[in-house]
Design a protein around this motif. Structure first.
Motif, short mmCIF file in Angstrom:
data_model
loop_
_atom_site.label_atom_id
_atom_site.label_comp_id
_atom_site.label_asym_id
_atom_site.label_seq_id
_atom_site.Cartn_x
_atom_site.Cartn_y
_atom_site.Cartn_z
N LYS A 4 0.84 -1.21 0.00
CA LYS A 4 0.00 0.00 0.00
C LYS A 4 0.87 1.25 0.00
O LYS A 4 0.60 2.22 -0.72
N ASP A 72 -9.28 -4.21 -8.29
CA ASP A 72 -10.47 -3.82 -7.54
C ASP A 72 -11.43 -3.07 -8.45
O ASP A 72 -11.01 -2.29 -9.30
N THR A 78 -6.49 -1.64 -2.87
CA THR A 78 -6.97 -2.19 -1.60
C THR A 78 -6.04 -3.32 -1.17
O THR A 78 -5.56 -4.09 -2.00
N SER A 80 -6.86 -5.91 0.56
CA SER A 80 -7.51 -7.22 0.41
C SER A 80 -7.37 -7.77 -1.00
O SER A 80 -7.22 -8.98 -1.19
N SER A 81 -7.42 -6.90 -2.01
CA SER A 81 -7.33 -7.39 -3.39
C SER A 81 -5.96 -7.99 -3.67
O SER A 81 -5.85 -9.04 -4.30
N ARG A 83 -3.95 -9.12 -1.31
CA ARG A 83 -3.84 -10.29 -0.43
C ARG A 83 -4.45 -11.52 -1.09
O ARG A 83 -3.89 -12.62 -1.03
N LYS A 84 -5.59 -11.37 -1.73
CA LYS A 84 -6.23 -12.49 -2.41
C LYS A 84 -5.37 -13.00 -3.56
O LYS A 84 -5.29 -14.22 -3.80
N ASP A 87 -2.47 -14.97 -2.07
CA ASP A 87 -2.94 -16.28 -1.62
C ASP A 87 -3.16 -17.22 -2.79
O ASP A 87 -2.82 -18.40 -2.73
#
Length: 295
Positions: A4, A72, A78, A80-81, A83-84, A87
């Motif tokens: 970020k 996103d 973001t 979370s985007s 992070r996904k 993963d």
């Protein structure tokens, strides 16, 4: 989160915080030496090592006023985007459904998940990650190379405990030599959802106690007899069901639970009753030990 700040460094060129950081370090942000900012500036290289190119995930806006983020729908960066995406790239996925059993505490469910995807710190897994090991031999039997299937199914300790389990419950998949085969056989046994849940709790208690025994043997030189591991498995399954069920104190007698040979499930209205049949059931009436509210 580090990415970020990498994003903000690339897109907020006139921001006051960026000028303050530059002045404090007397050099451009992207050329900073050690410390946190060095880690932030290296995040592009670190993610590139696992196949993620951050530069391809951003593009200039059509009006030329800034940058957009591809991952996103808002076109804004973001955490979370990303992070996904990390993963999806780094975590294994073989399409198997993850079991999350309501009668197990979170740490037991996590252990079961790690067992099923072969992510326990067995010696073969540690060696693949470059961890120096004094030996790759199983600390329990001291005769075979340690891997997950050996620890849980093929080690002499696991086999003896499994033999005790077979004498307790007649559905125990004692012939399976792999963890996945064991779990598949356990799920393939007939019965309703509550019956399968009880079996999964008992199976997870077995994994838990074998792994605890393995660690105690490897690190504390604390060796237990197989009968003790078996009794601990019985007790742990008893406590998990008794404490985690919504109906409160469900199991009334540990000694009856331990001495039972067959587990049967009966449904009565909104109540699910687990009946434990003693081995001498020809002369002993079936005793209801568990009453579970399914509502």
């Amino acid at each position: 989160m580090l990415a970020k700040w990498w994003w903000r460094d690339r897109t907020e060129l006139e921001a006051k915080w960026r000028k303050v950081v530059q002045n404090c370090n007397a050099m451009p942000v992207t050329r900073r030496g050690g410390g946190v900012w060095s880690t932030i500036c290296n995040i592009e290289k670190d993610l590139g090592n696992i196949g993620i190119n951050l530069l391809t995930l951003m593009c200039p806006k059509a009006d030329g006023t800034g940058w957009e983020w591809h991952l996103d729908s808002t076109r804004k960066y973001t955490v979370s985007s990303l992070r996904k995406l990390i993963d999806a790239v780094s975590l294994p996925s073989d399409g198997r459904k993850t079991d999350w059993i309501r009668w197990l505490p979170n740490k037991a469910n996590i252990l079961l998940w790690r067992v099923r995807i072969n992510r326990l710190a067995t010696r073969d897994n540690l060696a693949r990650r470059g961890v120096a090991m004094p030996s790759n031999v199983c600390p329990m039997c001291l005769s075979s190379t340690e891997n997950l299937d050996h620890v849980m199914a093929n080690c002499s300790t696991s086999k003896v405990v499994g033999a005790y389990m077979t004498s307790w419950v007649d559905w125990w998949p004692v012939r399976e030599t792999t963890v996945e085969g064991f779990w598949s056989s356990l799920n393939a046994i007939g019965g309703d959802n509550i019956t399968k849940e009880v079996r999964k709790v008992i199976g997870t208690a077995f994994f838990w106690n074998i792994w605890i025994h393995r660690n105690n043997t490897a690190f504390n030189s604390c060796v237990k007899k197989e009968i003790e591991i078996f009794r601990n498995t019985q007790f742990l399954a008893f406590e998990w069901i008794r404490c985690r069920s919504k109906s409160g104190n469900l199991l009334t007698c540990l000694s009856k639970w331990q001495s039972s040979q067959h587990h049967q499930i009966a449904e009565k209205g909104n109540q699910v009753t687990c009946l434990i049949c003693p081995s001498d059931s020809l002369v002993t009436t079936i005793t209801p030990l568990i009453s579970v509210d399914r509502s």
